[in-house]
Design an enzyme around this catalytic site. Structure first.
Site, short mmCIF file in Angstrom:
data_model
loop_
_atom_site.label_atom_id
_atom_site.label_comp_id
_atom_site.label_asym_id
_atom_site.label_seq_id
_atom_site.Cartn_x
_atom_site.Cartn_y
_atom_site.Cartn_z
N SER A 122 -0.88 10.80 5.79
CA SER A 122 0.10 10.75 6.87
C SER A 122 1.48 11.17 6.35
CB SER A 122 0.20 9.33 7.46
OG SER A 122 -0.83 9.09 8.39
N GLY B 216 -3.00 6.07 13.60
CA GLY B 216 -4.17 5.38 14.12
C GLY B 216 -4.62 4.22 13.25
N ASP B 217 -5.52 3.44 13.81
CA ASP B 217 -6.24 2.39 13.10
C ASP B 217 -7.46 2.10 13.99
OD1 ASP B 217 -5.76 0.31 10.69
OD2 ASP B 217 -6.62 -0.83 12.33
N ASN C 67 -14.03 6.07 11.98
CA ASN C 67 -13.36 7.12 11.21
C ASN C 67 -13.53 6.92 9.70
OD1 ASN C 67 -10.55 7.69 9.67
ND2 ASN C 67 -11.07 9.37 11.03
N LYS D 165 0.84 -1.20 0.00
CA LYS D 165 0.00 0.00 0.00
C LYS D 165 0.88 1.25 0.00
CE LYS D 165 -3.10 0.07 3.31
NZ LYS D 165 -3.83 0.33 4.56
N THR E 34 -8.75 8.71 4.76
CA THR E 34 -8.95 7.32 4.32
C THR E 34 -10.29 7.19 3.61
OG1 THR E 34 -7.66 6.64 6.21
CG2 THR E 34 -8.85 4.92 5.03
N LYS F 152 3.27 -2.05 11.31
CA LYS F 152 1.96 -1.98 11.98
C LYS F 152 2.15 -2.36 13.44
CE LYS F 152 -2.38 -1.18 10.96
NZ LYS F 152 -2.96 -0.38 9.88
#
Ligand code: NDP
Ligand code: 2IT
Length: 449
Positions: A381, A169-170, A245, A118, A214, A130
């Site tokens: 980001s 974030g996630d 989100n 990605k 996103t 991650k």
């Protein structure tokens, strides 16, 4: 499982299975990429010689740590923290942190692996990583969240750096959590290093559009897929799973482009509002009050809440899964297609099972896999990192234009790569191959490291 693996790739996959027992989501993510790579090895024998695939499947570094904290009753709680630094061929490790009780090493590794490709597709200088924890933020007080985040950062800080590793974030990690983690980093190190985290608040180094990025990016990607078929969002009935989100800003951008979102969800059920989801109400309930989506019907009497319901049974023309992995199985995919769905854009990471992907590809609908469709978050980001490095901040309009152009480029790259490899319209093949080749070339250039 879907397609056969190429004979050169099959033993590599068997080795991944043997070396990473029990990590089913990681196996799934690796297999999905490897299925696309056979023809790449034929064209590029040097990748086989340099064992690029074997190296890409092994994280550069994996950190697992204890996260002790005290709850509001002064009880000691213990969670497990993770950071998987997967690949730094293109730049510092970059990728989000997920706080959810389902988190274990296999989840973080699947997400970290996907992140490599990605991030490569964004065209920006970022590697893949991650992290996260099995901590469950649901029902926790603000103070408990703060103490957890501080404890998490007390270990993580030593692994971060603007040229080393930059989390964001996630699921379960948004502006509030990033704030507490940044504060603790600053306190421990005595350094105001804005570039060590992204998704920061707008007053202290954050970028405009990162919150929306996103969801907006995923809609831009679907818009490009529709344009390639001489179609658009105008008048399309859409469903968006989740209500966090990504789901919220996906819904906002669909509305702006003339579509209508009629359903969204959380892990307890979905709501159906034939007049179109009232986004302000969802934002108030979810972003401000942190409540459940079922409360929506308390304010919009005509809407329907289906407890434990499956949102994919709602007929739509465009589906945008924006909750979590494996939320669309083969049956769901078949139902979507049967009900007239012509496009699927994955805001979530790996939301469709291999059986589901097969259904979409065989039906010939426009299917945008997560590593391409949801790359707008991490791309923005990287724009936040650029602004931090130059101690600058850009306005909303300019930043959104940059995001839109990045999503256009990703779409074109995937589209053209799929054509070049004899799979026109197959964005899975396009994204996997285009993402992989850039990383592989960098790894060859840098030698055996
Ligand atoms: P949030 O925590 O803001 O929202 C997550 C939403 O998904 C909530 O509505 C949540 O419901 C639902 N959900 C989470 N886990 C499950 C589950 N196991 N089953 C059913 N529903 C679930 O997260 P985000 O919106 O940030 O993330 C959503 C997806 O998008 C994830 O797959 C993430 O990896 C991906 N993504 C996020 C990016 C970002 O920038 N934030 C970037 C790229 C991808 P509930 O409240 O009931 O748990
Ligand atoms: O899955 C993802 O791309 C993210 N959660 C965003 C990562 C980032 O570093 O912004």
């Amino acid at each position: 499982m879907t397609a056969q693996l190429d004979e050169k790739v099959e033993p590599i996959f068997q080795e991944v299975l043997a070396r990473n027992p029990g990590e089913t989501e990681f196996h799934q993510a690796v297999r999905e990429v490897l299925e696309s790579l056979g023809p790449v090895l034929v064209k590029n024998p040097e990748f086989t010689h340099h064992k690029i695939i074997e190296r890409i499947c092994e994280p550069e570094r994996q950190i697992i740590f204890r996260v002790p904290w005290q709850d509001d009753k002064n009880q000691v709680q213990i969670n497990r923290g993770f950071r998987v630094e997967f690949n730094s061929a293109l730049g510092p490790y970059k990728g989000g942190l997920r706080f959810h009780p389902s988190v274990y090493l296999g989840i973080i590794k699947f997400l970290g692996f996907e992140q490599i490709f990605k991030n490569s597709l964004t065209g920006l200088p970022i590697g893949g990583g991650k992290g996260g924890s099995d901590f469950d933020p649901k029902g926790k007080s603000d103070d408990e969240i703060m103490r957890f985040c501080q404890s998490f950062m007390t270990e993580l800080y030593r692994h971060l750096g603007e040229y080393t590793d930059v989390p964001a974030g996630d699921i379960g990690v948004g502006g509030r959590e990033i704030g507490y983690m940044f504060g603790q980093y600053k306190r421990i190190t005595n350094r105001y290093e804005a570039g060590i985290l992204t998704g920061k608040g707008l007053d202290w180094g954050g970028s405009l559009v990162r919150t929306e990025a996103t969801g907006y990016g995923a809609v831009f990607f679907v818009d490009e897929m529709l344009k390639a078929r001489k179609d658009s969002f105008e008048g399309k009935v859409c469903t968006v799973s989740g209500s966090g989100n990504v789901a919220i800003y996906t819904t906002e951008k669909i509305n702006q482009l003339g579509g209508k979102v009629v359903a969204c969800s959380d892990s307890n059920g979905y709501i159906y509002d034939e007049k179109g989801i009232d986004l302000e109400l969802v934002q108030q309930l979810k972003e401000v009050e942190r409540r459940r989506i079922k409360d929506y019907t308390g304010y919009r009497k005509h809407a329907k809440y289906v407890a434990k319901g499956n949102i994919w049974e709602v007929p739509c023309q465009v589906a945008m899964p924006s909750a979590t992995q494996n939320e669309i199985n083969g049956k769901d995919a078949a139902l979507l297609v049967k009900n007239g769905c012509i496009a699927v854009g994955e805001g979530a990471n790996m939301p469709t099972t291999p059986e589901g992907v097969k259904v979409f590809l065989e039906a010939g609908i426009a299917y945008g896999p997560g590593k391409a469709a949801n790359a707008g978050g991490v791309a923005t980001s990287a724009l936040e990192m650029q602004q931090n490095a130059s101690r600058d901040s850009w306005d909303f309009e300019y930043t959104e234009k940059r995001l839109q152009q990045i999503m256009k480029n990703i779409h074109q790259n995937c589209y053209e790569t799929a054509l070049e490899y004899g799979a026109p319209g197959n964005y899975v093949v396009g994204a996997n191959i285009a993402g992989f080749i850039k990383v592989a070339n960098a790894m060859v250039a840098m030698g055996v490291i």
